[in-house]
Design a protein around this motif. Structure first.
Motif, PDB file in Angstrom:
ATOM      1  N   ALA C  52       0.826  -1.205   0.000  1.00 12.93           N
ATOM      2  CA  ALA C  52       0.000   0.000   0.000  1.00 12.93           C
ATOM      3  C   ALA C  52       0.858   1.253   0.000  1.00 12.93           C
ATOM      4  O   ALA C  52       0.464   2.285  -0.556  1.00 12.93           O
ATOM      5  CB  ALA C  52      -0.939  -0.010   1.200  1.00 12.93           C
ATOM      6  N   SER C  53       2.044   1.161   0.590  1.00 12.83           N
ATOM      7  CA  SER C  53       2.882   2.356   0.686  1.00 12.83           C
ATOM      8  C   SER C  53       3.406   2.781  -0.687  1.00 12.83           C
ATOM      9  O   SER C  53       3.766   3.931  -0.891  1.00 12.83           O
ATOM     10  CB  SER C  53       4.055   2.117   1.640  1.00 12.83           C
ATOM     11  OG  SER C  53       4.950   1.175   1.062  1.00 12.83           O
ATOM     12  N   VAL C  54       3.432   1.845  -1.645  1.00 11.73           N
ATOM     13  CA  VAL C  54       3.826   2.203  -3.012  1.00 11.73           C
ATOM     14  C   VAL C  54       2.883   3.269  -3.559  1.00 11.73           C
ATOM     15  O   VAL C  54       3.289   4.187  -4.261  1.00 11.73           O
ATOM     16  CB  VAL C  54       3.805   0.949  -3.921  1.00 11.73           C
ATOM     17  CG1 VAL C  54       4.047   1.329  -5.381  1.00 11.73           C
ATOM     18  CG2 VAL C  54       4.838  -0.056  -3.459  1.00 11.73           C
ATOM     19  N   LEU C  55       1.631   3.151  -3.168  1.00  8.00           N
ATOM     20  CA  LEU C  55       0.623   4.085  -3.657  1.00  8.00           C
ATOM     21  C   LEU C  55       0.808   5.470  -3.050  1.00  8.00           C
ATOM     22  O   LEU C  55       0.257   6.442  -3.560  1.00  8.00           O
ATOM     23  CB  LEU C  55      -0.774   3.557  -3.334  1.00  8.00           C
ATOM     24  CG  LEU C  55      -1.099   2.162  -3.862  1.00  8.00           C
ATOM     25  CD1 LEU C  55      -2.495   1.748  -3.435  1.00  8.00           C
ATOM     26  CD2 LEU C  55      -0.979   2.118  -5.376  1.00  8.00           C
ATOM     27  N   ALA C  56       1.556   5.534  -1.966  1.00 11.60           N
ATOM     28  CA  ALA C  56       1.749   6.819  -1.309  1.00 11.60           C
ATOM     29  C   ALA C  56       2.911   7.595  -1.917  1.00 11.60           C
ATOM     30  O   ALA C  56       3.142   8.749  -1.574  1.00 11.60           O
ATOM     31  CB  ALA C  56       1.988   6.600   0.187  1.00 11.60           C
ATOM     32  N   LEU C  57       3.667   6.969  -2.791  1.00 16.63           N
ATOM     33  CA  LEU C  57       4.812   7.637  -3.404  1.00 16.63           C
ATOM     34  C   LEU C  57       4.338   8.802  -4.269  1.00 16.63           C
ATOM     35  O   LEU C  57       3.246   8.743  -4.856  1.00 16.63           O
ATOM     36  CB  LEU C  57       5.601   6.646  -4.272  1.00 16.63           C
ATOM     37  CG  LEU C  57       6.303   5.513  -3.537  1.00 16.63           C
ATOM     38  CD1 LEU C  57       6.930   4.551  -4.527  1.00 16.63           C
ATOM     39  CD2 LEU C  57       7.358   6.079  -2.592  1.00 16.63           C
ATOM     40  N   PRO C  58       5.122   9.854  -4.375  1.00 17.41           N
ATOM     41  CA  PRO C  58       4.722  10.968  -5.241  1.00 17.41           C
ATOM     42  C   PRO C  58       4.612  10.525  -6.700  1.00 17.41           C
ATOM     43  O   PRO C  58       5.290   9.566  -7.114  1.00 17.41           O
ATOM     44  CB  PRO C  58       5.852  11.990  -5.044  1.00 17.41           C
ATOM     45  CG  PRO C  58       6.986  11.232  -4.452  1.00 17.41           C
ATOM     46  CD  PRO C  58       6.380  10.122  -3.652  1.00 17.41           C
TER      47      PRO C  58
END
Lengths: 188, 129, 198
Positions: C52-58
């Protein structure tokens, strides 16, 4: 002519259409989420998070039932798609041998298996005492199921079998399909 | 010999052949040929019908004393299309030249339909069986 | 009888199948703890936070939109490939000498004439013809709907002799290939036919 004009195997139009629609649905979902995030933050560098689904997914565990189920479904669908892509599929036509003529260099004649069923059903339907017929075929055989109000159906069964076999024999198939006839007692 | 021929019309007065005349003539020549037909134009294409009795449509481009023809027609089936149109082209050029005095340079032929000789009657009979 | 994207469909299904299967098996492998020995972070009990943190990348939203566009193009092209194409031949040029004029015949015109010719045969209730190739090497693709009780061999012979002969006469060349598919016309219902008295 090396390429055959008539397609012998299914072209997998149904599965392909379904897959294309799934891809389009994915595209719409992904695009929607992306545009929504872009609009919400108003900057090109916007991250995709913030959507409730992304957050909920982050909280799931790998061994949770939902994740396992998704994995199973994905793997199975993938396997099905792979098999549909690799296996040639049932032959949809039967070759019929034909003498060409002076006007034709390469003559190819075929009959779809559906036509075989219709011919068999029509032949069986012509037999006295038959009240209804169903037939199904593949490239090698035809199964005819007829219904009759008569209790002793064996003579009719033999007659139907002879009629269908006669009809098939009159067509010069490359390989004449086998005929199997079943009787079903009709209540009328 | 040649100069007198060239001068003759000029001395007698001008003769103008209109596009329409060539067009009509060509159409009539084609109509009289066996196994050649046209399409009658219905209103906005509705009611258009093709038959061997209809006059084929001809477009004429006149340039001086020569012209090119563009013909849209239908032929009886089966006819050898290449031979039939070749024969038709020769006949048409010769006849148009003879009747109007206009030299035919080119005849472009577009075959729009092919139909059995006795189209209507023949097909109906087979359908009824 | 029409051209469809059989090969493309199979390739697409194989690629999609492999991707889906790989993803599914990977998820299952992590879920059943098979990957814990490779990377402790991929343990069965761990949560999906790293994914899910991949989706938080700019720029992830922008990348998602681009990916969506690519997917949409693939999906639409694949979908449109399913529409059967008739692929008629280009208009035939049949003049002897183009200096005296061109003779043009559309392949559809000849195909229609051949179809009408076939339909005039006994036992044939409908015919569809596609003409491919060139005027010198024409190819006919014929789909005939025969009556249930029609003499199939007679229809084949009639096609080979009469209909093909007429087509070849009209075109002025032997037919380089003819493919004939014979289906059965769905005509009167079964019940009606049994009471048919002649």
């Amino acid at each position: 002519m090396s390429t055959r004009l008539l397609r012998k195997r299914p072209a997998r139009i149904g599965p392909a259409t379904l897959s294309a629609i799934v891809l389009l649905a994915l595209a719409v979902g992904l695009g929607w989420a992306g545009i929504a995030a872009l609009v919400a933050t108003g900057s090109a560098a916007a991250p995709l998070t913030g959507t409730s689904t992304a957050e909920a997914a982050g909280g799931l565990h790998w061994n949770s039932a939902l994740v396992i189920a998704v994995g199973v479904v994905l793997a199975l669908l993938g396997l099905v798609a792979l098999i549909l892509g690799l296996s040639p599929g049932a032959r949809r036509i039967l070759g019929v041998s034909a003498d060409g003529s002076d006007h034709i260099d390469d003559f190819e004649v075929a009959m779809p298996t559906s036509a075989l069923s219709q011919i068999a059903a029509a032949a069986a339907d012509g037999v006295d005492g038959v009240s209804g017929v169903k037939a199904s075929s593949n490239a090698k055989s035809t199964i005819v199921t007829f219904s009759t109000p008569i209790r002793d159906s064996e003579p009719i069964r033999a007659e139907v079998e002879a009629a269908v076999k006669d009809r098939f024999a009159a067509i010069s198939f490359d390989r004449t399909p086998a005929v199997k006839v079943q009787a079903r007692r009709s209540q009328s | 010999m040649a100069p007198t021929l060239d001068d003759a019309p000029a001395r007698r007065g001008g003769l103008t052949i209109a596009d329409k005349v060539v067009e009509r003539t060509a159409g009539q020549v084609l109509k009289d040929l066996p196994g050649v037909g046209g399409t009658s134009s219905g209103l906005f294409g509705i009611g258009a019908s093709s038959s061997l009795d209809t006059r084929p449509s001809v477009d004429v481009t006149l340039s001086g004393r020569s012209c090119t023809l563009a013909v849209q027609l239908g032929l009886a089936y089966p006819t050898p299309i290449a031979e039939a149109t070749e024969r038709l082209r020769t006949t048409l050029s010769a006849e148009v030249e003879r009747l109007t005095g206009v030299t035919v340079r080119q005849v472009d032929i577009s075959v729009r339909w092919l139909a059995p000789d006795s189209s209507g009657a023949n097909r109906g009979r087979n359908r009824l069986q | 009888m029409r051209r469809t994207a059989a090969a493309a469909n199979r390739t697409g299904l194989i690629i999609l199948g492999l991707i889906a299967m790989a993803l599914g098996l990977a998820v299952l492998a992590i879920g059943f703890g098979l990957t814990a020995s490779i990377d402790p972070a991929l343990e069965a009990g761990a949560d999906l936070g790293p994914v899910a943190s991949v989706l938080a990348l700019p720029y992830s939203a922008l990348i998602a939109v681009i990916a969506a566009l690519i997917l949409a193009v693939i999906g639409l092209r694949w979908l449109s490939a399913q529409v059967p194409r008739k692929d008629f031949a280009k208009p035939f040029r049949m003049q002897a000498d183009s200096r005296t004029g061109l003779t043009t015949v559309n392949a559809e015109v000849i195909a229609e004439a051949v179809a009408a010719d076939l339909e005039s045969a006994d036992g044939v209730s409908d015919a569809q013809v596609i003409l491919r190739g060139t005027a010198r090497r024409p190819e006919l693709l014929i789909h005939v709907a025969a009556d249930e009780r029609a003499d199939i061999d007679a229809i084949i012979a009639d096609t080979a002799q009469r209909a093909a002969g007429n087509a070849s006469l009209a075109l002025g060349a032997p037919l380089s290939a003819v493919a004939l598919e014979i289906a059965i016309a769905r005509t009167r219902s079964r019940r009606q036919r049994t009471v048919n008295i002649q």
